[in-house]
Motif scaffolding. Structure first.
Motif, short mmCIF file in Angstrom:
data_model
loop_
_atom_site.label_atom_id
_atom_site.label_comp_id
_atom_site.label_asym_id
_atom_site.label_seq_id
_atom_site.Cartn_x
_atom_site.Cartn_y
_atom_site.Cartn_z
N MET A 203 74.41 33.08 41.24
CA MET A 203 74.22 31.79 41.92
C MET A 203 73.61 31.96 43.32
O MET A 203 73.01 31.04 43.86
N ILE A 204 73.80 33.15 43.90
CA ILE A 204 73.21 33.42 45.21
C ILE A 204 71.68 33.33 45.15
O ILE A 204 71.02 33.09 46.17
N ASN A 205 71.12 33.50 43.96
CA ASN A 205 69.66 33.49 43.81
C ASN A 205 69.06 32.09 43.82
O ASN A 205 67.85 31.95 43.65
N LEU A 206 69.90 31.06 44.02
CA LEU A 206 69.39 29.69 44.00
C LEU A 206 68.25 29.51 45.00
O LEU A 206 67.18 28.99 44.66
N ASP A 208 66.31 31.74 46.47
CA ASP A 208 65.13 32.54 46.12
C ASP A 208 64.37 31.93 44.95
O ASP A 208 63.14 31.98 44.91
N GLN A 209 65.11 31.33 44.00
CA GLN A 209 64.43 30.76 42.84
C GLN A 209 63.72 29.46 43.20
O GLN A 209 62.70 29.12 42.59
N ILE A 210 64.24 28.73 44.19
CA ILE A 210 63.52 27.55 44.68
C ILE A 210 62.19 27.99 45.27
O ILE A 210 61.15 27.35 45.07
N GLN A 211 62.22 29.10 45.98
CA GLN A 211 61.02 29.64 46.61
C GLN A 211 60.08 30.27 45.59
O GLN A 211 58.86 30.15 45.69
N LEU A 223 66.79 25.90 37.61
CA LEU A 223 67.26 25.46 38.93
C LEU A 223 68.45 24.50 38.88
O LEU A 223 69.41 24.68 39.63
N PRO A 224 68.42 23.44 38.04
CA PRO A 224 69.59 22.54 38.00
C PRO A 224 70.88 23.27 37.63
O PRO A 224 71.93 23.00 38.21
N THR A 225 70.80 24.20 36.69
CA THR A 225 71.99 24.94 36.27
C THR A 225 72.48 25.84 37.40
O THR A 225 73.68 25.93 37.67
N LEU A 226 71.55 26.51 38.07
CA LEU A 226 71.93 27.35 39.21
C LEU A 226 72.57 26.51 40.31
O LEU A 226 73.56 26.93 40.93
#
Length: 250
Positions: A203-206, A208-211, A223-226
């Motif tokens: 979940m910490i990768n939220l 970074d994944q937005i970016q 993204l919604p699940t994260l």
């Protein structure tokens, strides 16, 4: 509750170490910006600016130190027990400290941002002002802020588990590096064992994944699940910290 929060905020704002830390952030960012200005082949001005002159680094370590010792110091000097004797509940005491710490970190993060913008328009005028650089900067800000917030919830939990400051600080700092390294190794495991992708480290990768949306190929979650998992785990760690504080002697 408001009175307690005001007292906590007053103590933090007037704490000598915090007053010294504020100019330290500016000096740290200035040193990074100057280095990039004169050694662009080693550290590019573009990377420095879009990462907010790396001001999040000292803020991160301050957050770990304060978050892991916010109760241990008061246990040792007896002020925590005095607060509880003044008809404040443990939850009120804990929440007031959490809000104060979060407010401090957000304030420092905002100050770091102002310093970065000032350095951009003074040292890095040559950088293009096209939307792409500002978008990268904004996404980096969001990514770092979300990661810092999530790590804070874990550090605040650690703060309720220790009775001494030194092991609390060491555990927080060492734990951060372990989490950072192990998180990278987990990407390989998610591809092999699907259910592992639901662990809190993912979940910490939220941010970074937005970016970087293609990071979904590694995290295995959209993204919604994260985002939902991020919120659930953040609340879970805070609830666990509250439970730990209620079950320990002060």
């Amino acid at each position: 509750m408001f009175t307690l929060l005001r007292q906590e905020s007053y103590q933090v704002v007037h704490h000598r170490s915090i007053q010294l830390f504020i100019p330290f952030i500016a000096i740290f960012q200035l040193a990074i910006a100057e280095y990039a200005h004169y050694q662009p082949q080693l550290l590019t001005p573009h990377d420095v600016f879009t990462n907010n002159d790396y001001g999040f680094i000292p803020i991160l370590f301050l957050a770990i130190i304060i978050g892991s010792t916010y109760l241990t110091n008061e246990r040792q000097n007896g002020t925590l027990r005095a607060l509880l004797y003044r008809n404040y509940s443990r939850t009120q005491v804990l929440v007031s400290k959490w809000l104060t710490i979060f407010g401090l970190i957000v304030g420092l993060y905002g100050f770091s941002t102002l310093v970065s913008l000032t350095l951009k328009f003074s040292l890095f005028k040559h950088l293009t002002n096209r939307g792409s650089i500002w978008l990268t900067w904004a996404l980096n800000m969001l990514s770092t802020g979300l990661t810092l917030l999530f790590l804070m919830s874990i550090v605040l939990l650690l703060g309720t588990l220790f009775t001494s400051s030194t092991p609390a600080i060491m555990t927080g700092i060492i734990g951060y590096f372990i989490v950072t390294i192990f998180n990278q190794l987990c990407f390989y495991l998610y591809a092999k064992v699907s259910w592992l992708k639901w662990n809190p480290l993912n979940m910490i990768n939220l941010g970074d994944q937005i970016q970087t949306p293609r990071l979904q190929q590694l995290t295995g979650l959209d993204l919604p699940t994260l985002a939902i998992g991020y919120i659930i785990y953040l609340l879970f760690f805070l609830a666990l910290a509250n439970y730990s504080f209620h079950t320990r002697n002060v």
